[in-house]
Design a protein around this motif. Structure first.
Motif, PDB file in Angstrom:
ATOM      1  N   ARG A 472       0.829  -1.212   0.000  1.00 44.30           N
ATOM      2  CA  ARG A 472       0.000   0.000   0.000  1.00 44.30           C
ATOM      3  C   ARG A 472       0.862   1.259   0.000  1.00 44.30           C
ATOM      4  NH1 ARG A 472      -3.161  -3.028   3.717  1.00 44.30           N
ATOM      5  NH2 ARG A 472      -2.208  -1.912   5.464  1.00 44.30           N
ATOM      6  N   ALA A 473       2.016   1.171   0.660  1.00 37.46           N
ATOM      7  CA  ALA A 473       2.922   2.323   0.746  1.00 37.46           C
ATOM      8  C   ALA A 473       3.884   2.387  -0.443  1.00 37.46           C
ATOM      9  CB  ALA A 473       3.714   2.266   2.052  1.00 37.46           C
ATOM     10  N   GLN A 474       3.691   1.501  -1.416  1.00 38.39           N
ATOM     11  CA  GLN A 474       4.533   1.433  -2.613  1.00 38.39           C
ATOM     12  C   GLN A 474       5.995   1.171  -2.256  1.00 38.39           C
ATOM     13  OE1 GLN A 474       3.647   5.033  -4.852  1.00 38.39           O
ATOM     14  NE2 GLN A 474       1.824   4.121  -5.737  1.00 38.39           N
ATOM     15  N   ILE A 475       6.173   0.258  -1.301  1.00 38.98           N
ATOM     16  CA  ILE A 475       7.499  -0.212  -0.891  1.00 38.98           C
ATOM     17  C   ILE A 475       7.615  -1.668  -1.337  1.00 38.98           C
ATOM     18  CG2 ILE A 475       9.027  -0.711   1.060  1.00 38.98           C
ATOM     19  CD1 ILE A 475       7.500   1.476   2.618  1.00 38.98           C
ATOM     20  N   ALA A 476       8.701  -1.999  -1.982  1.00 39.16           N
ATOM     21  CA  ALA A 476       8.902  -3.400  -2.349  1.00 39.16           C
ATOM     22  C   ALA A 476       8.874  -4.239  -1.084  1.00 39.16           C
ATOM     23  CB  ALA A 476      10.235  -3.564  -3.068  1.00 39.16           C
ATOM     24  N   PRO A 477       8.043  -5.295  -1.024  1.00 40.88           N
ATOM     25  CA  PRO A 477       7.872  -6.053   0.229  1.00 40.88           C
ATOM     26  C   PRO A 477       9.076  -6.922   0.564  1.00 40.88           C
ATOM     27  CG  PRO A 477       6.574  -7.042  -1.539  1.00 40.88           C
ATOM     28  CD  PRO A 477       7.146  -5.775  -2.097  1.00 40.88           C
ATOM     29  N   ASN A 478      10.115  -6.252   1.060  1.00 38.83           N
ATOM     30  CA  ASN A 478      11.333  -6.942   1.466  1.00 38.83           C
ATOM     31  C   ASN A 478      11.167  -7.567   2.840  1.00 38.83           C
ATOM     32  OD1 ASN A 478      12.805  -5.954  -0.824  1.00 38.83           O
ATOM     33  ND2 ASN A 478      12.915  -3.964   0.207  1.00 38.83           N
TER      34      ASN A 478
END
Length: 531
Positions: A472-478
């Motif tokens: 949702r925060a446009q962060i690659a889900p690392n």
């Protein structure tokens, strides 16, 4: 006959606790706190040996929530105290009466390099407790224990920490004096509430919001909303205060964004025993435009950013009892529409189902499989997040969750503490695959005690909620996926039962069977469950 035997102070503390109603202590002995273990058996206290101090603290928390009595933990200096700080923080956040008693070094300023040395463990513990104090004399130790127990009974119950120097624990001491007389009822009713009751009677669309602080007043709360034909919400911690079939009950849906609009339609809002905190609302303002009456035992709550026009510093039970008495002959008509309430609830349920697909049917199936009076302890996992919103409780104080502090690993040890307190009554844990890693070792305690404890392990193979948030925060889900073990084999290695149901029907069958087992049962469930 009064106890006149002189013993080391460490032993006397156990005798003192027993005389004041403490039957169980959770903890781990070490060379620094071994004197606290000298008197446990002689005093008649049951000690539960945790596998980690964090587990001991969560067990004490779970025991307190189930029993209504203080949960007590014994830990050592330094690392033991640090390890129990997370449970102390959780108990502080959720208003749970947990008392941690630890040893401490006699001197830290003038000597370095000692075993378990911290610069200042009293200050460290004070950051996650109501208070943390050092007892450097026998009378100080006794006074602090009595103070803690008295405050648990008369004020907002929050975790407290007492540390006693090693030399003092070893020193001979006379027994503690007899327990104080009954503490009395919290927040005695002194004010005349007649004007306030008249204002509530005059409202056309009154709306109540009940939090966990009103859980001990469910009967009065139900009577009041019925007499006023009032609408109501509960916080997550307040679930069960209002009956699920109450037609004007909006449920535990305060965190739904459009609940603010509904609350804005009330002409009077009465918030009882609730912080209206971030974890209740997930927005800055409740949404009310009408005056608010705010009832709470904690004066800090009464001065928060919701800024109630009428703050009432009073225990919820006393307030609701007085209000119920004042409504004895009251006949109310309501401006609320039951069909609109039902429509809103159906809409919110569909929203929850859309946000975390497939979990609502699992919640419904689990609820149908549970025996009456089941007490549930849940962890930070998506199955619990869904259940908190769609699962109406029949009675309060039967679903416990790490609401405020929000720690992982809570459910398994807390459920163990709850099962010990409930002595055979049905108790259940719900925990996620990642959270299970935090306190998996405490499964050994449940096996050791032969607890018939179902532990539902919801395994989505990842930190699913964090992955969704990052997307949702446009962060690659690392860093959201970790290699899991074979959980069933792991549970069996501890001596527990284990089962991996493939369908909803098998899931329900496994849950029912687990309550009759002679050991804990790990029920490994995944989102692949099918009807």
């Amino acid at each position: 006959m009064p106890d006149t035997v002189t013993r080391p102070l460490g032993a006397q503390i156990s005798h003192m606790l027993k005389a004041r109603g403490v039957d169980v202590v959770f903890g781990i002995p070490g060379v620094h706190n071994q004197e606290m273990y000298r008197g446990i058996e002689e005093a008649g206290i049951t000690h539960v040996l945790a596998r980690h101090e964090q587990g001991a603290g969560f067990m004490a928390d779970g025991y307190a929530r189930a029993s209504g009595r203080p949960g007590v933990a014994y830990v050592i200096t330094g690392p033991g105290l640090c390890n129990v700080m997370t449970p102390m923080g959780q108990a502080y956040s959720d208003s749970v009466p947990v008392l941690v008693i630890s040893s401490c070094l006699d001197e830290t300023a003038a000597q370095r390099g000692q075993l378990h040395q911290m610069k200042d463990q009293e200050i460290a513990a004070s950051t996650v407790t109501d208070w943390s104090h050092t007892a450097r004399s026998t009378q100080a130790a006794y006074a602090l224990v009595d103070r803690a127990l008295h405050e648990f009974a008369t004020a907002r119950p929050r975790s407290k920490h007492i540390q006693v120097t090693i030399a003092q624990l070893q020193a001979l001491a006379p027994p503690a004096s007899a327990p104080m007389a009954g503490a009395g009822q919290t927040g005695a009713l002194k004010a005349d509430l007649s004007g306030l009751i008249d204002q509530i009677k005059a409202a056309q669309k009154p709306l109540f919001i009940f939090g966990g602080g009103a859980a001990h007043a469910s009967a009065a709360a139900r009577s009041v909303v019925a007499a006023l034909s009032a609408a109501s919400f509960v916080s997550y911690a307040g679930r069960g205060i209002i009956a699920p079939d109450e037609p004007l009950f909006f449920g535990a849906s305060l965190a739904r964004p459009d609940s603010a609009g509904i609350i804005g339609k009330a002409d009077l809002v009465i918030a009882v025993g609730t912080e209206l905190a971030e974890v209740d609302l997930w927005r800055a303002h409740l949404g009310h435009t009408a005056p608010m009456i705010r009832v709470d035992i904690d004066p800090e709550v009464l001065s928060d950013r919701q800024r109630a026009e009428i703050p009432v510093h009073l225990d919820a039970a006393l307030f609701l009892a007085a209000l119920a008495d004042g409504l004895a002959d009251h006949t109310a008509s309501t401006g609320w529409d039951a069909s609109e309430v039902a429509k809103a609830r159906a809409h919110w349920r569909s929203e929850v189902d859309a946000e975390r697909p497939g979990i609502v049917p699992v919640c419904d199936a689990l609820r149908a499989a549970l025996p009456d009076d089941t007490m549930i302890y849940s962890d930070m996992t998506q199955l619990a997040y869904v259940a908190k919103e769609v699962w109406d409780m029949e009675q309060p104080r039967h679903w416990h969750h790490p609401y405020g502090f929000g720690t992982l690993g809570y459910a398994t040890p807390a459920a163990i503490g709850g099962a010990i307190a409930r002595q055979g009554k049905p108790t259940l844990a719900i925990i996620g695959d990642y959270g299970f890693h935090y306190t998996v070792q405490e499964l050994g305690v449940a096996v050791e005690l032969g607890l018939s404890l179902p532990i539902i392990l919801w395994d989505n193979g990842k930190l699913g909620e964090i992955e969704d948030s990052m997307v949702r925060a446009q962060i690659a889900p690392n860093a959201v996926i970790a290699r899991n073990p074979d959980f069933c084999k792991l549970a069996e290695a501890f001596g527990a039962n284990a089962v991996q149901p493939q369908t909803i029907e098998e899931f329900q069958k496994a849950v029912r069977a687990a309550f009759d087992a002679d050991a804990p049962t790990l029920i490994h469930a995944t989102p692949a469950l099918t009807a």
